[in-house]
Design an enzyme around this catalytic site. Structure first.
Site, PDB file in Angstrom:
ATOM      1  N   HIS A  12      -4.010 -13.747 -98.557  1.00  0.00           N
ATOM      2  CA  HIS A  12      -4.756 -12.386 -98.699  1.00  0.00           C
ATOM      3  C   HIS A  12      -4.823 -11.946 -97.245  1.00  0.00           C
ATOM      4  CE1 HIS A  12      -8.136  -9.600-100.573  1.00  0.00           C
ATOM      5  NE2 HIS A  12      -7.459  -9.187 -99.641  1.00  0.00           N
ATOM      6  N   GLU A 196     -14.586  -6.817-105.454  1.00  0.00           N
ATOM      7  CA  GLU A 196     -14.957  -6.745-103.984  1.00  0.00           C
ATOM      8  C   GLU A 196     -16.156  -5.623-104.171  1.00  0.00           C
ATOM      9  OE1 GLU A 196     -13.424  -5.740 -99.524  1.00  0.00           O
ATOM     10  OE2 GLU A 196     -12.623  -5.058-101.044  1.00  0.00           O
ATOM     11  N   ASP A 275      -7.713  -8.288 -93.207  1.00  0.00           N
ATOM     12  CA  ASP A 275      -7.297  -7.211 -91.967  1.00  0.00           C
ATOM     13  C   ASP A 275      -7.811  -7.667 -90.610  1.00  0.00           C
ATOM     14  OD1 ASP A 275      -5.751  -4.924 -93.790  1.00  0.00           O
ATOM     15  OD2 ASP A 275      -7.764  -5.304 -94.698  1.00  0.00           O
TER      16      ASP A 275
END
Length: 334
Positions: A12, A196, A275
């Site tokens: 991910h 999420e 990220d």
């Protein structure tokens, strides 16, 4: 001294989310593009506090204006691979968002060929097996997703699967049933962000309607005991991103994260960075954080690493090798 981290797969990871401030400045200078500041330290300060996912996305997409050429995308991918090697990543299955770039006038071929040229050589140059997963931006809708998939299919050899990302709420997986059926007919692996921001119903839709092999995030599945039982029984991997969940307020603080409960309940949870240029660190830093703040011992870190290898879309012989490396790491750590 920081706790050691095991060899792992990273499942991910948004390649656009690895654009460090220094690279942002270098690419902007090369093309004469404006930035809020030329000082990397000032740019990094903008990443420290996001009120929610949308606040992050506003900064994230603005920064992507510096990615224009095949060379830019190759450099972005190489920068991630440099850091992945240092983090002990053995396999990286990396998301990219072609709609973002095509919408800015960047040719799709420049995006895909720039990234894939770095990843195709990653095992030789970095000791990392790497593959691309093309993601659909859910806020652009299902028709746009179908359009970008059709456009990308002539370059099918350069990506192994499709995913679904961007803001969850208001864009449930059910909207994307048809494009996922198209991807399945092409033999592409299927994953999707769910659970999420969106609740357990989003996870259920991703399983039932999109027929995903993995759920990206999935932490809100823990609100539904029946869903947890299903995820456990079907061995559906969850690609959890602990530091990202804290930065985007999906959990209040890392000690509150459900990851230990996920392991206690037998779920195939994995640790990833999402990220990392924005959310506090790469996958090794996520491992160290959960060891420190969630009290996960080395045996549990090794379990997370084994889960990641099991969940990867990689050849069985590679998985056996990586499992062997994790076993060696566990023996040394013991």
């Amino acid at each position: 001294m920081s706790a050691p981290t095991p060899p792992t797969a990273e499942l991910h990871l948004h390649v656009e989310g690895t654009i460090e401030a220094e690279l942002l400045v270098r690419l902007a200078d090369r093309d004469g593009l404006p930035l809020p500041s030329r000082d990397p330290a000032v740019l990094r300060e903008r990443y420290e506090h996001f009120a929610d996912l949308q606040a992050f996305l506003d900064v994230y997409y603005a920064n992507l204006a510096v990615l224009r050429t095949e060379e830019d995308f190759h450099e972005l991918a190489t920068g991630y691979l440099d850091r992945a090697r240092a983090a002990g990543v053995r396999r990286a299955e990396v998301f990219f968002d072609p709609q973002t770039h095509v919408g800015r006038g960047v040719p799709l071929e420049a995006v895909i060929r720039g990234l894939s040229s770095a990843f195709a050589a990653a095992e030789e140059t970095h000791g990392v097996s790497a593959a691309l997963i093309l993601c659909f931006l859910r806020d652009l809708g299902p028709e746009a997703a179908e359009e970008i998939l059709r456009a990308a299919l002539p370059l099918r050899e350069h990506f192994i699967g499709v995913g679904l990302d961007s803001a969850e709420v208001g864009y449930p997986p059910s909207l994307f049933t048809r494009v996922y059926a198209m991807a399945a007919s092409e033999g592409l692996h299927r994953v999707a962000h769910a659970g999420e921001e969106g609740g357990p119903d989003y996870v259920r839709e991703a399983l039932d309607l999109l027929h995903v092999a993995r759920v990206d995030h999935g932490i809100r599945a823990m609100e539904d005991p029946e869903l947890v039982a299903r995820l456990r029984a079907e061995r559906i991997p969850l690609t959890v991103c602990p530091l990202s969940n804290v930065y985007l307020r999906a959990v209040d603080a890392l000690p509150d994260h459900p990851l230990p409960r996920m392991l206690d309940q037998g779920l195939v949870a994995t640790v990833n960075s999402d990220d990392p240029a924005y959310f506090g660190g790469y996958v090794d830093e996520n491992y160290r954080a959960v060891a420190r703040d969630l009290g996960l011992d080395r045996a549990r870190l090794a379990q997370l690493a084994r889960n990641s290898v099991d969940a990867a879309f990689a050849p069985a012989e590679d998985k056996r090798r990586w499992h062997g490396e994790i076993a060696e790491w566990t023996a040394r750590a013991g």
